[in-house]
Scaffold this active site. Structure first.
Site, PDB file in Angstrom:
ATOM      1  N   ASN A  41       0.838  -1.205   0.000  1.00  0.00           N
ATOM      2  CA  ASN A  41       0.000   0.000   0.000  1.00  0.00           C
ATOM      3  C   ASN A  41       0.872   1.254   0.000  1.00  0.00           C
ATOM      4  O   ASN A  41       1.981   1.273   0.538  1.00  0.00           O
ATOM      5  CB  ASN A  41      -0.992   0.000   1.166  1.00  0.00           C
ATOM      6  CG  ASN A  41      -0.378  -0.252   2.520  1.00  0.00           C
ATOM      7  OD1 ASN A  41       0.639  -0.924   2.643  1.00  0.00           O
ATOM      8  ND2 ASN A  41      -1.008   0.272   3.547  1.00  0.00           N
ATOM      9  N   CYS A  52      -4.233   0.666  -2.205  1.00  0.00           N
ATOM     10  CA  CYS A  52      -3.974  -0.595  -1.497  1.00  0.00           C
ATOM     11  C   CYS A  52      -2.863  -1.429  -2.136  1.00  0.00           C
ATOM     12  O   CYS A  52      -2.548  -1.289  -3.328  1.00  0.00           O
ATOM     13  CB  CYS A  52      -5.241  -1.445  -1.483  1.00  0.00           C
ATOM     14  SG  CYS A  52      -6.568  -0.803  -0.468  1.00  0.00           S
ATOM     15  N   GLU A  54      -3.023  -4.542  -2.975  1.00  0.00           N
ATOM     16  CA  GLU A  54      -3.530  -5.374  -4.073  1.00  0.00           C
ATOM     17  C   GLU A  54      -3.492  -4.607  -5.389  1.00  0.00           C
ATOM     18  O   GLU A  54      -3.222  -5.162  -6.460  1.00  0.00           O
ATOM     19  CB  GLU A  54      -4.975  -5.822  -3.784  1.00  0.00           C
ATOM     20  CG  GLU A  54      -5.124  -6.717  -2.565  1.00  0.00           C
ATOM     21  CD  GLU A  54      -5.333  -5.940  -1.257  1.00  0.00           C
ATOM     22  OE1 GLU A  54      -4.862  -4.789  -1.151  1.00  0.00           O
ATOM     23  OE2 GLU A  54      -5.959  -6.513  -0.348  1.00  0.00           O
ATOM     24  N   CYS A  88     -10.764  -3.185  -4.107  1.00  0.00           N
ATOM     25  CA  CYS A  88      -9.749  -4.137  -4.594  1.00  0.00           C
ATOM     26  C   CYS A  88     -10.394  -5.450  -5.035  1.00  0.00           C
ATOM     27  O   CYS A  88      -9.910  -6.086  -5.970  1.00  0.00           O
ATOM     28  CB  CYS A  88      -8.683  -4.379  -3.538  1.00  0.00           C
ATOM     29  SG  CYS A  88      -7.529  -2.993  -3.413  1.00  0.00           S
TER      30      CYS A  88
END
Ligand code: THU
Length: 130
Positions: A41, A52, A54, A88
């Site tokens: 992140n 984030c 991801e 996400c």
């Protein structure tokens, strides 16, 4: 899951830029060719502009050539099972299948295994846009 995906997520977490939340997160995904893409992140003083782990991992995946994603690992050092946020989930679903495995980890390994379908049932499908 072989341990290397967990290790890649953990190594990515160590690179998080999270001075505001102090909540480092790491994510790593593997493609069917065996390529691993990871991310952390990244926060911004104007708080809503951060993003984030991801999403960083997905950026590396796209820039690295994409491919079929077979599994994803997520880790946050301050939470035993950091479950991907709603945004996400939608981003991951764009490039995954319902059966794609998602591993929620703690600092020593996988705590829970889920699938994309478990995480985002009845998500928005873009077929009509293609
Ligand atoms: N965060 C992630 O990176 N992934 C998640 O799945 C949940 C939350 C980040 C965003 C923010 O930098 C920090 O964790 C606290 O919300």
């Amino acid at each position: 899951m072989s341990h290397d995906l967990f290790e890649a997520a953990k190594a990515a977490m160590a690179k998080a830029y999270a001075p505001y939340s102090k909540f480092p997160v790491g994510a790593a995904l593997r493609t069917e060719e065996g390529r691993v893409f990871a991310g952390a992140n990244i926060e911004v003083a104007a708080f809503p502009e951060g993003w984030c782990a991801e999403t960083t991992a997905l950026s590396h995946y796209i820039m690295g050539g994409g491919g079929k994603i077979t599994e994803i690992a997520v880790i946050a050092e301050r939470m035993a099972k950091c479950s991907p946020c709603g945004g996400c989930r939608q981003r991951l679903a764009e490039f995954c299948q319902p059966e794609t495995k998602v591993y929620l980890c703690d600092n020593s390994g996988v705590v829970e295994t889920m699938t994309m379908g478990d995480m985002l049932p009845y998500g928005f499908q873009a077929d009509i846009l293609k």
